[in-house]
Design a protein around this motif. Structure first.
Motif, PDB file in Angstrom:
ATOM      1  N   PRO A 125       0.831  -1.218   0.000  1.00 20.99           N
ATOM      2  CA  PRO A 125       0.000   0.000   0.000  1.00 20.99           C
ATOM      3  C   PRO A 125       0.861   1.263   0.000  1.00 20.99           C
ATOM      4  O   PRO A 125       1.915   1.312   0.633  1.00 20.99           O
ATOM      5  CB  PRO A 125      -0.801  -0.111   1.292  1.00 20.99           C
ATOM      6  N   LEU A 126       0.447   2.243  -0.697  1.00 26.08           N
ATOM      7  CA  LEU A 126       1.058   3.549  -0.879  1.00 26.08           C
ATOM      8  C   LEU A 126       2.439   3.472  -1.528  1.00 26.08           C
ATOM      9  O   LEU A 126       2.642   4.053  -2.583  1.00 26.08           O
ATOM     10  CB  LEU A 126       1.139   4.338   0.435  1.00 26.08           C
ATOM     11  N   LEU A 127       3.393   2.775  -0.937  1.00 24.20           N
ATOM     12  CA  LEU A 127       4.720   2.628  -1.537  1.00 24.20           C
ATOM     13  C   LEU A 127       4.593   2.044  -2.948  1.00 24.20           C
ATOM     14  O   LEU A 127       5.218   2.530  -3.889  1.00 24.20           O
ATOM     15  CB  LEU A 127       5.621   1.719  -0.688  1.00 24.20           C
ATOM     16  N   GLY A 128       3.770   1.030  -3.091  1.00 26.49           N
ATOM     17  CA  GLY A 128       3.574   0.392  -4.384  1.00 26.49           C
ATOM     18  C   GLY A 128       2.958   1.320  -5.408  1.00 26.49           C
ATOM     19  O   GLY A 128       3.331   1.304  -6.580  1.00 26.49           O
ATOM     20  N   ASP A 129       2.021   2.146  -4.971  1.00 24.27           N
ATOM     21  CA  ASP A 129       1.377   3.087  -5.887  1.00 24.27           C
ATOM     22  C   ASP A 129       2.379   4.145  -6.360  1.00 24.27           C
ATOM     23  O   ASP A 129       2.394   4.514  -7.536  1.00 24.27           O
ATOM     24  CB  ASP A 129       0.172   3.742  -5.215  1.00 24.27           C
ATOM     25  N   LEU A 130       3.209   4.619  -5.460  1.00 26.82           N
ATOM     26  CA  LEU A 130       4.252   5.578  -5.841  1.00 26.82           C
ATOM     27  C   LEU A 130       5.261   4.926  -6.788  1.00 26.82           C
ATOM     28  O   LEU A 130       5.710   5.542  -7.755  1.00 26.82           O
ATOM     29  CB  LEU A 130       4.958   6.116  -4.593  1.00 26.82           C
ATOM     30  N   PHE A 131       5.595   3.678  -6.505  1.00 27.36           N
ATOM     31  CA  PHE A 131       6.524   2.942  -7.360  1.00 27.36           C
ATOM     32  C   PHE A 131       5.943   2.769  -8.762  1.00 27.36           C
ATOM     33  O   PHE A 131       6.659   2.928  -9.761  1.00 27.36           O
ATOM     34  CB  PHE A 131       6.847   1.586  -6.733  1.00 27.36           C
ATOM     35  N   ASP A 132       4.650   2.462  -8.857  1.00 29.51           N
ATOM     36  CA  ASP A 132       3.999   2.290 -10.162  1.00 29.51           C
ATOM     37  C   ASP A 132       4.123   3.551 -11.012  1.00 29.51           C
ATOM     38  O   ASP A 132       4.302   3.473 -12.230  1.00 29.51           O
ATOM     39  CB  ASP A 132       2.516   1.942  -9.994  1.00 29.51           C
ATOM     40  N   VAL A 133       4.010   4.706 -10.376  1.00 29.49           N
ATOM     41  CA  VAL A 133       4.102   5.970 -11.103  1.00 29.49           C
ATOM     42  C   VAL A 133       5.521   6.181 -11.635  1.00 29.49           C
ATOM     43  O   VAL A 133       5.709   6.674 -12.739  1.00 29.49           O
ATOM     44  CB  VAL A 133       3.670   7.150 -10.199  1.00 29.49           C
ATOM     45  N   ALA A 134       6.520   5.761 -10.864  1.00 24.76           N
ATOM     46  CA  ALA A 134       7.910   6.016 -11.239  1.00 24.76           C
ATOM     47  C   ALA A 134       8.520   4.925 -12.128  1.00 24.76           C
ATOM     48  O   ALA A 134       9.280   5.232 -13.043  1.00 24.76           O
ATOM     49  CB  ALA A 134       8.755   6.171  -9.975  1.00 24.76           C
ATOM     50  N   PHE A 135       8.220   3.663 -11.887  1.00 20.11           N
ATOM     51  CA  PHE A 135       8.917   2.563 -12.554  1.00 20.11           C
ATOM     52  C   PHE A 135       8.435   2.319 -13.981  1.00 20.11           C
ATOM     53  O   PHE A 135       9.229   2.089 -14.881  1.00 20.11           O
ATOM     54  CB  PHE A 135       8.803   1.288 -11.723  1.00 20.11           C
ATOM     55  N   ARG A 136       7.147   2.326 -14.216  1.00 18.35           N
ATOM     56  CA  ARG A 136       6.553   2.177 -15.552  1.00 18.35           C
ATOM     57  C   ARG A 136       7.094   0.972 -16.322  1.00 18.35           C
ATOM     58  O   ARG A 136       7.710   1.094 -17.383  1.00 18.35           O
ATOM     59  CB  ARG A 136       6.726   3.446 -16.354  1.00 18.35           C
ATOM     60  N   SER A 137       6.848  -0.197 -15.774  1.00 11.23           N
ATOM     61  CA  SER A 137       7.374  -1.425 -16.378  1.00 11.23           C
ATOM     62  C   SER A 137       6.877  -1.642 -17.805  1.00 11.23           C
ATOM     63  O   SER A 137       7.619  -2.153 -18.648  1.00 11.23           O
ATOM     64  CB  SER A 137       7.019  -2.642 -15.519  1.00 11.23           C
ATOM     65  N   ASN A 138       5.666  -1.247 -18.087  1.00 12.41           N
ATOM     66  CA  ASN A 138       5.126  -1.464 -19.439  1.00 12.41           C
ATOM     67  C   ASN A 138       5.820  -0.579 -20.467  1.00 12.41           C
ATOM     68  O   ASN A 138       6.115  -1.029 -21.580  1.00 12.41           O
ATOM     69  CB  ASN A 138       3.619  -1.216 -19.433  1.00 12.41           C
ATOM     70  N   SER A 139       6.109   0.650 -20.103  1.00  9.87           N
ATOM     71  CA  SER A 139       6.842   1.534 -21.015  1.00  9.87           C
ATOM     72  C   SER A 139       8.260   1.011 -21.236  1.00  9.87           C
ATOM     73  O   SER A 139       8.776   1.056 -22.352  1.00  9.87           O
ATOM     74  CB  SER A 139       6.895   2.957 -20.436  1.00  9.87           C
ATOM     75  N   ARG A 140       8.875   0.485 -20.179  1.00 14.51           N
ATOM     76  CA  ARG A 140      10.206  -0.115 -20.314  1.00 14.51           C
ATOM     77  C   ARG A 140      10.144  -1.309 -21.278  1.00 14.51           C
ATOM     78  O   ARG A 140      11.016  -1.479 -22.124  1.00 14.51           O
ATOM     79  CB  ARG A 140      10.713  -0.605 -18.961  1.00 14.51           C
ATOM     80  N   ASN A 141       9.100  -2.117 -21.118  1.00 14.00           N
ATOM     81  CA  ASN A 141       8.983  -3.307 -21.961  1.00 14.00           C
ATOM     82  C   ASN A 141       8.679  -2.956 -23.408  1.00 14.00           C
ATOM     83  O   ASN A 141       9.171  -3.621 -24.321  1.00 14.00           O
ATOM     84  CB  ASN A 141       7.944  -4.269 -21.381  1.00 14.00           C
ATOM     85  N   VAL A 142       7.901  -1.910 -23.641  1.00 19.05           N
ATOM     86  CA  VAL A 142       7.644  -1.489 -25.027  1.00 19.05           C
ATOM     87  C   VAL A 142       8.935  -0.968 -25.657  1.00 19.05           C
ATOM     88  O   VAL A 142       9.199  -1.224 -26.832  1.00 19.05           O
ATOM     89  CB  VAL A 142       6.505  -0.454 -25.104  1.00 19.05           C
ATOM     90  N   ALA A 143       9.751  -0.265 -24.893  1.00 23.81           N
ATOM     91  CA  ALA A 143      11.036   0.201 -25.423  1.00 23.81           C
ATOM     92  C   ALA A 143      11.892  -0.997 -25.848  1.00 23.81           C
ATOM     93  O   ALA A 143      12.523  -0.966 -26.908  1.00 23.81           O
ATOM     94  CB  ALA A 143      11.769   1.051 -24.392  1.00 23.81           C
ATOM     95  N   LEU A 144      11.895  -2.045 -25.034  1.00 26.21           N
ATOM     96  CA  LEU A 144      12.627  -3.263 -25.411  1.00 26.21           C
ATOM     97  C   LEU A 144      12.019  -3.885 -26.667  1.00 26.21           C
ATOM     98  O   LEU A 144      12.740  -4.308 -27.571  1.00 26.21           O
ATOM     99  CB  LEU A 144      12.612  -4.274 -24.263  1.00 26.21           C
ATOM    100  N   LEU A 145      10.689  -3.943 -26.736  1.00 25.53           N
ATOM    101  CA  LEU A 145      10.007  -4.496 -27.905  1.00 25.53           C
ATOM    102  C   LEU A 145      10.363  -3.706 -29.161  1.00 25.53           C
ATOM    103  O   LEU A 145      10.638  -4.293 -30.211  1.00 25.53           O
ATOM    104  CB  LEU A 145       8.487  -4.476 -27.677  1.00 25.53           C
ATOM    105  N   GLU A 146      10.375  -2.391 -29.060  1.00 28.54           N
ATOM    106  CA  GLU A 146      10.705  -1.568 -30.224  1.00 28.54           C
ATOM    107  C   GLU A 146      12.141  -1.824 -30.681  1.00 28.54           C
ATOM    108  O   GLU A 146      12.411  -1.886 -31.884  1.00 28.54           O
ATOM    109  CB  GLU A 146      10.495  -0.090 -29.902  1.00 28.54           C
ATOM    110  N   ARG A 147      13.061  -1.990 -29.738  1.00 26.88           N
ATOM    111  CA  ARG A 147      14.450  -2.300 -30.099  1.00 26.88           C
ATOM    112  C   ARG A 147      14.534  -3.669 -30.772  1.00 26.88           C
ATOM    113  O   ARG A 147      15.287  -3.841 -31.736  1.00 26.88           O
ATOM    114  CB  ARG A 147      15.342  -2.248 -28.871  1.00 26.88           C
ATOM    115  N   VAL A 148      13.770  -4.642 -30.272  1.00 29.26           N
ATOM    116  CA  VAL A 148      13.765  -5.986 -30.871  1.00 29.26           C
ATOM    117  C   VAL A 148      13.207  -5.926 -32.285  1.00 29.26           C
ATOM    118  O   VAL A 148      13.712  -6.582 -33.196  1.00 29.26           O
ATOM    119  CB  VAL A 148      12.937  -6.957 -30.002  1.00 29.26           C
TER     120      VAL A 148
END
Length: 116
Positions: free
Chosen positions: A85-108
Motif C-alpha cells: 500500500p502507498l509505496l507500491g502506488d508511488l513505485f507504479d508511477v515512477a517505474f513504468r514497467s510497461n513503457s520499459r517493456n515497449v522500449a525493449l520491444l521496439e528495439r527488438v
C-alpha cells in the motif's frame, strides 16, 4: 512474428497502463496500473496479466530469451512492489514497467540480434 499492429497495440496498452492521465499542476502522468494497484491483491494481478500482452508481442517479434526474461522481471518487480500500500502506488508511477517493456520491444523489432 509480431506485426506493426502488434507493436502499435503494445504501445497503446503501455500508455493506458503507465501514462494515460496527467496530474493537473504537475508533469506527472499516471495510468491504469497505478489505479488498479489501489485494489488490494486483485488489481496488481489484473495489471500483470495485461502486461503479458506486451511480452507476448515481444516473443512474436523474435525477442531473445534474455530480453523476455528481463521483461518478465520488470513485470514481477512492478507486481511485487506494487502490492505494498502507498509505496507500491508511488513505485507504479515512477517505474513504468510497461513503457520499459515497449522500449525493449521496439528495439527488438528494429534489430532482434543486438538487444540483450
Amino acid at each position: 512474428m509480431a506485426t506493426g499492429r502488434d507493436i502499435d497495440n503494445a504501445r497503446a496498452l503501455a500508455r493506458v497502463l503507465d501514462t494515460a492521465v496527467g496530474i493537473p499542476g504537475t508533469r506527472l502522468r499516471v495510468g491504469l496500473d497505478a489505479l488498479l494497484g489501489l485494489i488490494p491483491g486483485a488489481g496488481d494481478a489484473v495489471s500483470a496479466a495485461l502486461s503479458g500482452y506486451i511480452i507476448l508481442a515481444a516473443a512474436r517479434a523474435g525477442a531473445s530469451r534474455p530480453v523476455l526474461i528481463r521483461m518478465v522481471g520488470n513485470v514481477i518487480v512492478d507486481t511485487i512492489i506494487g502490492a505494498f500500500p502507498l509505496l507500491g502506488d508511488l513505485f507504479d508511477v515512477a517505474f513504468r514497467s510497461n513503457s520499459r517493456n515497449v522500449a525493449l520491444l521496439e528495439r527488438v523489432a528494429v534489430d532482434p540480434v543486438t538487444v540483450d
